[in-house]
Design an enzyme around this catalytic site. Sequence first.
Site, PDB file in Angstrom:
ATOM      1  N   GLY A   1      43.303  43.837  40.254  1.00 44.83           N
ATOM      2  CA  GLY A   1      43.448  44.318  41.627  1.00 44.83           C
ATOM      3  C   GLY A   1      44.710  45.105  41.919  1.00 44.83           C
TER       4      GLY A   1
ATOM      5  N   SER B   1      35.676  43.627  33.731  1.00 50.12           N
ATOM      6  CA  SER B   1      36.714  42.692  33.307  1.00 50.12           C
ATOM      7  C   SER B   1      36.489  41.305  33.911  1.00 50.12           C
ATOM      8  CB  SER B   1      38.088  43.224  33.716  1.00 50.12           C
ATOM      9  OG  SER B   1      39.051  42.221  33.518  1.00 50.12           O
TER      10      SER B   1
ATOM     11  N   PHE C   1      47.640  41.166  35.870  1.00 49.77           N
ATOM     12  CA  PHE C   1      46.882  40.845  37.085  1.00 49.77           C
ATOM     13  C   PHE C   1      45.791  41.881  37.347  1.00 49.77           C
ATOM     14  CE2 PHE C   1      51.228  39.382  37.394  1.00 49.77           C
ATOM     15  CZ  PHE C   1      51.070  38.044  37.730  1.00 49.77           C
TER      16      PHE C   1
ATOM     17  N   HIS D   1      34.785  42.901  29.084  1.00 51.64           N
ATOM     18  CA  HIS D   1      36.218  42.942  28.803  1.00 51.64           C
ATOM     19  C   HIS D   1      36.828  41.576  29.115  1.00 51.64           C
ATOM     20  CE1 HIS D   1      40.099  45.069  28.402  1.00 51.64           C
ATOM     21  NE2 HIS D   1      40.515  44.317  29.412  1.00 51.64           N
TER      22      HIS D   1
ATOM     23  N   ASP E   1      40.266  39.331  29.205  1.00 46.54           N
ATOM     24  CA  ASP E   1      41.731  39.381  29.228  1.00 46.54           C
ATOM     25  C   ASP E   1      42.330  38.027  28.889  1.00 46.54           C
ATOM     26  OD1 ASP E   1      42.313  42.109  30.213  1.00 46.54           O
ATOM     27  OD2 ASP E   1      41.133  41.443  31.933  1.00 46.54           O
TER      28      ASP E   1
ATOM     29  N   MET F   1      46.879  39.823  25.680  1.00 53.11           N
ATOM     30  CA  MET F   1      48.228  40.006  26.229  1.00 53.11           C
ATOM     31  C   MET F   1      49.029  38.784  25.827  1.00 53.11           C
ATOM     32  SD  MET F   1      46.935  41.486  29.849  1.00 53.11           S
ATOM     33  CE  MET F   1      45.253  41.029  29.509  1.00 53.11           C
TER      34      MET F   1
ATOM     35  N   MET G   1      46.916  51.254  29.315  1.00 53.37           N
ATOM     36  CA  MET G   1      47.021  50.471  30.549  1.00 53.37           C
ATOM     37  C   MET G   1      47.403  51.399  31.694  1.00 53.37           C
ATOM     38  SD  MET G   1      46.107  47.473  29.843  1.00 53.37           S
ATOM     39  CE  MET G   1      46.370  46.871  31.518  1.00 53.37           C
TER      40      MET G   1
ATOM     41  N   MET H   1      45.802  35.951  28.392  1.00 53.37           N
ATOM     42  CA  MET H   1      47.237  36.043  28.718  1.00 53.37           C
ATOM     43  C   MET H   1      47.948  34.740  28.374  1.00 53.37           C
ATOM     44  SD  MET H   1      46.831  37.656  32.487  1.00 53.37           S
ATOM     45  CE  MET H   1      45.700  38.991  32.824  1.00 53.37           C
TER      46      MET H   1
ATOM     47  N   GLY I   1      37.632  45.662  36.890  1.00 56.80           N
ATOM     48  CA  GLY I   1      37.611  44.264  37.318  1.00 56.80           C
ATOM     49  C   GLY I   1      37.173  44.154  38.758  1.00 56.80           C
TER      50      GLY I   1
ATOM     51  N   HIS J   1      41.062  41.724  25.153  1.00 59.43           N
ATOM     52  CA  HIS J   1      42.369  42.332  25.397  1.00 59.43           C
ATOM     53  C   HIS J   1      43.416  41.223  25.342  1.00 59.43           C
ATOM     54  CE1 HIS J   1      45.043  44.501  28.632  1.00 59.43           C
ATOM     55  NE2 HIS J   1      45.648  44.411  27.463  1.00 59.43           N
TER      56      HIS J   1
ATOM     57  N   ASP K   1      42.393  50.841  31.399  1.00 64.34           N
ATOM     58  CA  ASP K   1      42.272  49.530  32.043  1.00 64.34           C
ATOM     59  C   ASP K   1      43.287  49.388  33.173  1.00 64.34           C
ATOM     60  OD1 ASP K   1      41.997  46.834  32.606  1.00 64.34           O
ATOM     61  OD2 ASP K   1      42.750  46.134  30.666  1.00 64.34           O
TER      62      ASP K   1
HETATM   63  C1  DX5 Z   1      45.191  43.467  33.737  1.00 70.02           C
HETATM   64  C2  DX5 Z   1      43.943  43.356  32.927  1.00 70.02           C
HETATM   65  C3  DX5 Z   1      42.803  44.143  33.466  1.00 70.02           C
HETATM   66  C4  DX5 Z   1      42.367  43.741  34.849  1.00 70.02           C
HETATM   67  C5  DX5 Z   1      41.726  44.905  35.516  1.00 70.02           C
HETATM   68  O1  DX5 Z   1      46.225  42.923  33.023  1.00 70.02           O
HETATM   69  O2  DX5 Z   1      44.161  43.820  31.622  1.00 70.02           O
HETATM   70  O3  DX5 Z   1      41.708  44.115  32.586  1.00 70.02           O
HETATM   71  O4  DX5 Z   1      41.494  42.649  34.842  1.00 70.02           O
HETATM   72  O5  DX5 Z   1      41.429  44.607  36.832  1.00 70.02           O
HETATM   73  P1  DX5 Z   1      41.272  45.738  37.937  1.00 70.02           P
HETATM   74  O6  DX5 Z   1      40.147  46.644  37.485  1.00 70.02           O
HETATM   75  O7  DX5 Z   1      40.941  44.982  39.167  1.00 70.02           O
HETATM   76  O8  DX5 Z   1      42.573  46.471  38.023  1.00 70.02           O
HETATM   77 ZN    ZN Z   2      42.431  44.144  30.312  1.00 64.93          ZN
END
Ligand code: DX5
Ligand code: ZN
Length: 239
Positions: A168, A31, A166, A56, A58, A91, A160, A60, A220, A89, A198
């Site tokens: 981490g 990610s 976010f 991947h 993201d 959001m 999810m 937002m 990620g 992805h 994810d």
């Molecule tokens: C969160 C994102 C994820 C995120 C995953 O909203 O959709 O793709 O980057 O990060 P980790 O693997 O660190 O949880």
């Molecule tokens: Zn994602």
Amino acid sequence: MVKGLVVTKKMTNFARSKNKIMKRQVKIAPSLLSANFGHLEQDLEVINNSEADWLHVDVMDGVFVPNISFGFPVLKHVARISKKPLDVHLMIVQPEKFIREFKELGTMMMNVHYETCPHLHRVIQQIKEAGMKAGVTLNPATPVSAVVDVLEDVDMVLLMSVNPGFGGQKFISHTLDKVRDLRERIDRCGSNVLLEVDGGVNLETGAQLVEAGADVLVAGNAVFKAPDMAEMIHLLKNL
Ligand code: DX5
Ligand code: ZN
């Protein structure tokens, strides 16, 4: 006695190779959100030369989720450098407004959230008509049963395992039950729909997810904060 041993060995080998064929090869999608944007090109180069299957991405909007990530100028730059297919992805509210832009970007898979699409079936058709694969994403609080009526229309369901917004965050372990449930539903109707997960994926949760039936793991922090990113991707891919 010796003959018997040979036969037993042959049978064991047969069982092993059958097992290998049956074993699902998991796809890994690092990610981008966790990349170091100070040296983005370097990070992308490592991903390009790794065993990662997809990148991947993201997106937002600060409305559907309480965070803003990157817009088209950054995405165009990323798309130019990435050699991996883009797993986008979204959001964002009203994702259907940007189907043309994501197609032009070279998106392979466009994932929209179930929670943002009152006319989900229509949006899925529009994404496919534009020439992309269509994925539907479910928040942790949305039940797997929400997708049964579009399971034959989508190319992927993304579960999810954290609340989106976010990187981490801690893996929500109830996701494992959802993966098992969805795996069973997909297999029962003999469909090729991919099951992606994810959020909070690392070597430990990744192994549990593969066991439960996931096809694609997004990672990620586990990848981008690893001392050796390519090695971490290799380990995740061979869980
Ligand atoms: C969160 C994102 C994820 C995120 C995953 O909203 O959709 O793709 O980057 O990060 P980790 O693997 O660190 O949880
Ligand atoms: Zn994602």
